[in-house]
Design a protein around this motif. Structure first.
Motif, PDB file in Angstrom:
ATOM      1  N   ARG A 151      -2.751   1.037  -2.979  1.00  0.00           N
ATOM      2  CA  ARG A 151      -2.716  -0.770  -2.509  1.00  0.00           C
ATOM      3  C   ARG A 151      -1.329  -0.826  -3.302  1.00  0.00           C
ATOM      4  O   ARG A 151      -0.914  -2.124  -3.279  1.00  0.00           O
ATOM      5  N   ARG A 152      -0.503  -0.186  -3.680  1.00  0.00           N
ATOM      6  CA  ARG A 152       0.713  -0.210  -4.837  1.00  0.00           C
ATOM      7  C   ARG A 152       1.661  -0.583  -3.923  1.00  0.00           C
ATOM      8  O   ARG A 152       2.241  -1.442  -4.039  1.00  0.00           O
ATOM      9  N   ALA A 153       1.255  -1.045  -2.700  1.00  0.00           N
ATOM     10  CA  ALA A 153       2.624  -0.689  -1.168  1.00  0.00           C
ATOM     11  C   ALA A 153       2.293  -2.057  -1.123  1.00  0.00           C
ATOM     12  O   ALA A 153       3.557  -2.766  -0.369  1.00  0.00           O
ATOM     13  N   PHE A 154       1.267  -3.096  -1.405  1.00  0.00           N
ATOM     14  CA  PHE A 154       1.319  -3.793  -0.317  1.00  0.00           C
ATOM     15  C   PHE A 154       1.655  -4.596  -0.329  1.00  0.00           C
ATOM     16  O   PHE A 154       2.355  -5.599   0.271  1.00  0.00           O
ATOM     17  N   GLU A 155       1.978  -5.358  -1.861  1.00  0.00           N
ATOM     18  CA  GLU A 155       3.718  -6.686  -2.044  1.00  0.00           C
ATOM     19  C   GLU A 155       4.772  -6.236  -1.303  1.00  0.00           C
ATOM     20  O   GLU A 155       5.443  -7.163  -1.243  1.00  0.00           O
ATOM     21  N   THR A 156       5.409  -5.381  -1.343  1.00  0.00           N
ATOM     22  CA  THR A 156       5.938  -4.906  -1.043  1.00  0.00           C
ATOM     23  C   THR A 156       6.058  -4.450   0.343  1.00  0.00           C
ATOM     24  O   THR A 156       7.506  -5.420   0.898  1.00  0.00           O
ATOM     25  N   LEU A 157       5.226  -4.040   1.381  1.00  0.00           N
ATOM     26  CA  LEU A 157       5.271  -3.833   2.405  1.00  0.00           C
ATOM     27  C   LEU A 157       5.421  -5.912   3.204  1.00  0.00           C
ATOM     28  O   LEU A 157       5.269  -5.631   3.880  1.00  0.00           O
ATOM     29  N   VAL A 158       4.179  -6.242   1.745  1.00  0.00           N
ATOM     30  CA  VAL A 158       4.026  -7.530   3.209  1.00  0.00           C
ATOM     31  C   VAL A 158       6.255  -8.589   2.617  1.00  0.00           C
ATOM     32  O   VAL A 158       5.462  -9.181   3.330  1.00  0.00           O
ATOM     33  N   LEU A 159       6.724  -8.280   1.708  1.00  0.00           N
ATOM     34  CA  LEU A 159       7.725  -9.019   1.772  1.00  0.00           C
ATOM     35  C   LEU A 159       8.256  -8.338   2.812  1.00  0.00           C
ATOM     36  O   LEU A 159       9.430  -9.032   3.266  1.00  0.00           O
ATOM     37  N   LEU A 160       8.570  -7.071   2.935  1.00  0.00           N
ATOM     38  CA  LEU A 160       8.852  -6.235   3.871  1.00  0.00           C
ATOM     39  C   LEU A 160       8.145  -6.721   5.607  1.00  0.00           C
ATOM     40  O   LEU A 160       9.920  -6.272   6.558  1.00  0.00           O
ATOM     41  N   LEU A 161       7.858  -7.119   5.475  1.00  0.00           N
ATOM     42  CA  LEU A 161       7.186  -8.070   6.961  1.00  0.00           C
ATOM     43  C   LEU A 161       7.139  -9.214   7.694  1.00  0.00           C
ATOM     44  O   LEU A 161       7.432  -9.900   8.611  1.00  0.00           O
ATOM     45  N   ASN A 162       8.172 -10.210   6.757  1.00  0.00           N
ATOM     46  CA  ASN A 162       8.807 -10.781   6.313  1.00  0.00           C
ATOM     47  C   ASN A 162      10.426 -10.935   6.317  1.00  0.00           C
ATOM     48  O   ASN A 162      10.821 -11.607   6.067  1.00  0.00           O
ATOM     49  N   HIS A 163      11.091  -9.457   6.729  1.00  0.00           N
ATOM     50  CA  HIS A 163      12.608  -9.453   6.766  1.00  0.00           C
ATOM     51  C   HIS A 163      12.668 -10.094   7.983  1.00  0.00           C
ATOM     52  O   HIS A 163      12.265 -10.263   8.756  1.00  0.00           O
ATOM     53  N   ARG A 164      14.793 -10.547   7.598  1.00  0.00           N
ATOM     54  CA  ARG A 164      15.284 -10.804   8.781  1.00  0.00           C
ATOM     55  C   ARG A 164      15.461  -9.636   9.401  1.00  0.00           C
ATOM     56  O   ARG A 164      15.548  -9.985  10.964  1.00  0.00           O
ATOM     57  N   ASP A 165      15.482  -8.333   9.241  1.00  0.00           N
ATOM     58  CA  ASP A 165      15.847  -6.949  10.350  1.00  0.00           C
ATOM     59  C   ASP A 165      14.548  -7.045  10.608  1.00  0.00           C
ATOM     60  O   ASP A 165      13.306  -6.252  10.023  1.00  0.00           O
ATOM     61  N   PRO A 166      14.131  -6.807  11.866  1.00  0.00           N
ATOM     62  CA  PRO A 166      12.968  -6.805  12.493  1.00  0.00           C
ATOM     63  C   PRO A 166      12.454  -5.062  12.809  1.00  0.00           C
ATOM     64  O   PRO A 166      11.236  -4.599  12.591  1.00  0.00           O
ATOM     65  N   GLN A 167      13.287  -4.418  12.815  1.00  0.00           N
ATOM     66  CA  GLN A 167      12.875  -2.825  12.558  1.00  0.00           C
ATOM     67  C   GLN A 167      12.052  -2.658  11.127  1.00  0.00           C
ATOM     68  O   GLN A 167      11.270  -1.990  10.947  1.00  0.00           O
ATOM     69  N   ARG A 168      12.566  -3.237   9.884  1.00  0.00           N
ATOM     70  CA  ARG A 168      11.797  -2.973   8.605  1.00  0.00           C
ATOM     71  C   ARG A 168      10.364  -3.904   8.927  1.00  0.00           C
ATOM     72  O   ARG A 168       9.682  -3.626   7.886  1.00  0.00           O
ATOM     73  N   CYS A 169       9.794  -5.084   9.994  1.00  0.00           N
ATOM     74  CA  CYS A 169       9.088  -5.527   9.748  1.00  0.00           C
ATOM     75  C   CYS A 169       8.238  -4.582  10.853  1.00  0.00           C
ATOM     76  O   CYS A 169       6.972  -4.571  10.218  1.00  0.00           O
ATOM     77  N   ALA A 170       8.723  -3.806  11.545  1.00  0.00           N
ATOM     78  CA  ALA A 170       7.926  -3.265  11.970  1.00  0.00           C
ATOM     79  C   ALA A 170       7.090  -2.368  11.628  1.00  0.00           C
ATOM     80  O   ALA A 170       6.398  -1.651  11.536  1.00  0.00           O
TER      81      ALA A 170
END
Length: 191
Positions: A61-80
């Protein structure tokens, strides 16, 4: 190596260039080493993404915050990639975060992956967030048809009768009508 990790590492190899850090982050089994890549100053985005993805699929779960930020990134591949890892993370905050991102009108251009993640999670927040997001997309000349279509398809997959009204409204939109018909056919009455 699973397909999602293989695809991610191939994409990030190009961003990393000749960095020896890339090889270390791909090869390590040390979750603490991966977590350090999320918090140490000066780490490039590709390193944080790779570390967060690997931690997420490992259920750390240490990855949670970073993954949420990446989920809302402008790069669709990062979001996926972030959505894939968040779906496997098992953090109870994930659905709430995805719902907040999917319904944020200021970031609707990046809502496609949060919408798809909500469908995959099948959480209590999923149907209300998809209904809200779809209802907003039914305005005349809305440019976010892919988001609207993902909501229609997702609501059909979730099969919740609460979506009936908004799916009936979607029938009036030619780009959504066929998907709305299929979604309505999948909805069963609530018991």
């Amino acid at each position: 190596m699973d397909e999602a990790l293989r695809s991610l590492t191939e994409r990030l190899r190009g961003e990393a260039g000749p960095s020896p850090e890339y090889g270390r982050l791909v090869a390590t089994d040390g979750l603490d080493e991966l977590a350090a890549a999320l918090t140490e100053p000066g780490r490039p985005l590709w390193a944080r993404e790779l570390a967060a993805f690997r931690l997420g699929v490992a259920g750390d779960r240490r990855a949670f915050e970073t993954l949420v930020l990446l989920l809302n990134h402008r790069d669709p591949q990062r979001c996926a990639s972030a959505a894939h890892a968040l779906a496997r993370l098992g953090d109870p905050r994930t659905a709430r975060a995805a719902a907040a991102l999917a319904t944020n009108e200021l970031r609707v251009a990046y809502a496609l992956h949060p919408v798809r993640l909500l469908v995959e999670l099948r959480a209590p927040e999923s149907v209300p967030a998809l209904i809200t997001t779809l209802r907003r997309r039914l305005r005349p000349h809305d440019p976010y048809r892919k988001v609207a279509l993902a909501c229609v398809q997702g609501l059909g997959e979730l099969g919740d009768a609460r979506a009936g009204s908004v799916l009936n409204e979607a029938l009036a939109h030619p780009a959504l009508a066929q998907a709305a018909v299929h979604a309505l056919a999948r909805i069963s009455p609530r018991r």
